[in-house]
Design a protein around this motif. Structure first.
Motif, PDB file in Angstrom:
ATOM      1  N   ALA A  87       0.640  -1.193   0.076  1.00 16.21           N
ATOM      2  CA  ALA A  87       0.004   0.009   0.024  1.00 16.21           C
ATOM      3  C   ALA A  87       0.701   1.259   0.080  1.00 16.21           C
ATOM      4  O   ALA A  87       0.425   2.167  -0.340  1.00 16.21           O
ATOM      5  N   THR A  88       2.169   1.127   0.637  1.00 17.45           N
ATOM      6  CA  THR A  88       2.929   2.434   0.587  1.00 17.45           C
ATOM      7  C   THR A  88       4.152   2.104  -0.119  1.00 17.45           C
ATOM      8  O   THR A  88       5.005   2.994  -0.181  1.00 17.45           O
ATOM      9  N   ARG A 122       5.486   2.736   7.644  1.00 17.62           N
ATOM     10  CA  ARG A 122       4.318   1.815   7.796  1.00 17.62           C
ATOM     11  C   ARG A 122       4.563   0.343   7.451  1.00 17.62           C
ATOM     12  O   ARG A 122       5.091   0.059   6.410  1.00 17.62           O
ATOM     13  N   GLU A 140      -5.578   5.070  11.251  1.00 15.58           N
ATOM     14  CA  GLU A 140      -6.240   4.127  10.213  1.00 15.58           C
ATOM     15  C   GLU A 140      -5.179   4.199   9.021  1.00 15.58           C
ATOM     16  O   GLU A 140      -4.603   3.267   8.219  1.00 15.58           O
ATOM     17  N   ASP A 141      -5.166   5.448   8.478  1.00 16.57           N
ATOM     18  CA  ASP A 141      -4.723   5.683   7.213  1.00 16.57           C
ATOM     19  C   ASP A 141      -3.643   7.062   7.520  1.00 16.57           C
ATOM     20  O   ASP A 141      -4.455   8.219   7.328  1.00 16.57           O
ATOM     21  N   THR A 198      -1.407   8.540   5.883  1.00 16.23           N
ATOM     22  CA  THR A 198      -1.260   9.532   4.980  1.00 16.23           C
ATOM     23  C   THR A 198      -2.229  10.385   4.662  1.00 16.23           C
ATOM     24  O   THR A 198      -2.280  11.647   4.449  1.00 16.23           O
ATOM     25  N   ALA A 199      -3.663   9.725   4.889  1.00 14.13           N
ATOM     26  CA  ALA A 199      -4.732  10.710   4.550  1.00 14.13           C
ATOM     27  C   ALA A 199      -4.741  11.697   5.898  1.00 14.13           C
ATOM     28  O   ALA A 199      -5.649  12.928   5.736  1.00 14.13           O
TER      29      ALA A 199
END
Length: 449
Positions: free
Chosen positions: A33-34, A298, A369-370, A372-373
């Motif tokens: 995901a990253t 992460r 949870e995220d 980056t967001a």
């Protein structure tokens, strides 16, 4: 050998190797995901495997510091897989033991941390890999300013796990000098840098093994140590998970050190840390004697790192290796699987001193949870190799060394042949060895990384 290892077709070659007489004599005197995935990473292969033979722990320890181990309970030298660092000559590496043989036994439903050989002193061990054998070349005991063993015992009551005897029936004393050593590098001047899980702390050690200085988090208030202790690390590290402080350490070409917290911090509480996939890397300047940057790292989901595992708290960083000016190999693992990623320490990703570096921030970095967001500059990463797909790689790899641009040397932590539970020792208090050996494994990658 664990059933898991057997399923993967792993091969270990065993050889009896004694402690060299010269050593005893010398010591008596002194895709995620990253990030992105590297195509073809499954083509990596094991090219050589070597195993450390049986060396009684009492023989080893008392050659370094006479009289420190009165009863080794049948334990052999092990646990040197905490890290692996090239020593200059082909096939030679510096390694470091952890705090010594230790396990867990449940008493009245609660786990107690056992220290079967409380006199054991952590040591820096130089090894030579030749053929299918690993031999000890030399070793340095870690000592205090007055030359006493630091020991591997916990430091502080109420913060560290309480230490007990091998059968978990008798309390053992805490020791503010104690170190649970993990990562290791050798500096150009011959001294060593180590990281520790208790503080967590960064330790500077002389070329002879004497602790020069121990850097700990602000607010730790460690009292009674027989060496200089400096509160120079971010106070947020006081929230490290028990037994999950610093584990990985490397030195960048410019001289800065990078250390990895093994697991997400318990921030604001243990539950948040257990469920988090965000760990932290810190950059330390030996010249300034200060942390100059902090980064969010992460993890991939646990079932990606270790198919079949569903417990996120099993994720750990055990090794970081410099592969460029600001580039690292980072090892994500569980006890049965490991993957190596590359990251670049981007200046824009530095979170030192911002709100994510403060304990009062709600929600905490670990709770996101995220990340980056939420505006957190998480380090981008790229998969180099999934060691779970490489036949011949042992479980619980903790040390990684770069041999060349396509070859890695790996070393496992065999936990001194110990297992948890009262069955770890027989009725006479002698170790029932797990059969897991200390192994150095060379892995050849299909392309440069």
């Amino acid at each position: 050998m664990s059933p898991h290892a057997a399923r993967r077709g792993r091969v270990r070659r065993s050889a009896a190797v004694g402690l060299p007489l010269a050593l005893i004599a010398a010591l008596a005197v002194a895709g995620t995901a990253t990030g992105r995935t590297t195509a073809g990473h499954g083509e990596a292969r094991v090219t050589a495997t070597a195993t450390l033979g049986d060396i009684p722990l009492g023989t080893f320890s008392n050659a370094l510091l006479p009289g420190t181990v009165k009863n080794d309970r049948g334990v052999d030298l092990g646990g040197i897989g905490s890290d692996l660092y090239p020593a200059g000559r082909k096939g030679e590496f510096w390694t470091v033991t952890d705090r010594g043989p230790n396990g867990q036994i449940k008493v009245d439903g609660k786990k107690r941390r056992t220290f079967p050989v409380p006199g054991f002193d952590p040591a820096i061990v130089k090894i030579r890999v030749r053929g299918d054998k690993v031999k000890v070349v030399s070793a340095l005991p870690l000592t205090t300013s007055s030359g006493k063993p630091v020991t591997g015992l916990p430091n502080q009551e109420g913060r560290d796990e309480a230490p007990y005897s091998y059968d978990a029936k008798t309390s053992v004393s805490y020791n503010p000098n104690g170190l649970d050593t993990e990562g290791l590098v050798r500096a150009p001047d011959g001294s060593f840098w180590l990281v520790d899980e208790y503080g967590p702390s960064l330790i500077h050690v002389s070329a002879r093994g004497k602790v020069i200085k121990r850097y700990v988090p602000r607010g730790l208030k460690l009292r009674g140590a027989d060496y200089p202790v400096v509160e120079a690390l971010p106070g947020i590290l006081l929230h490290r998970k028990t037994n999950r402080g610093f584990e990985g350490l490397t030195q960048l070409p410019g001289g800065d050190l990078v250390m990895a917290v093994q697991s997400p911090l318990s921030l604001p509480d243990e539950d948040a840390g257990e469920g988090s996939r965000t760990a932290r890397l810190l950059r330390f300047s030996p010249k300034k004697q200060a942390v100059t940057a902090e980064y969010a790292y992460r993890f991939d989901p646990v079932d990606i790192v270790d198919p079949g595992e569903d417990d996120t708290s099993e994720l750990k960083i055990s090794s970081v290796v410099a592969v460029g000016r600001d580039r690292l190999l980072v090892q994500e693992r569980t006890d049965k699987a490991a993957r190596l990623q590359t990251v670049t320490l981007d200046r824009e990703a530095n979170i030192l001193g911002d709100k994510w570096d403060k304990s009062a921030t709600q929600p905490s970095l670990e709770e996101l949870e995220d990340p980056t967001a939420s505006g957190v500059p998480v380090l981008d990463k790229r998969l180099v190799v999934d060691l779970n797909t490489v036949d011949g790689v042992p479980d619980k790899i903790e040390g990684v060394a770069r041999v060349d641009s396509r070859t890695l040397a790996l070393i496992n932590d065999n936990d001194f042949g110990m297992s948890d539970g009262p069955e770890a020792f027989d009725k006479d208090g002698r170790l029932v060895d797990s059969g897991t050996e200390t192994t150095v494994t060379y892995v050849r990658l299909p392309r440069k990384y």
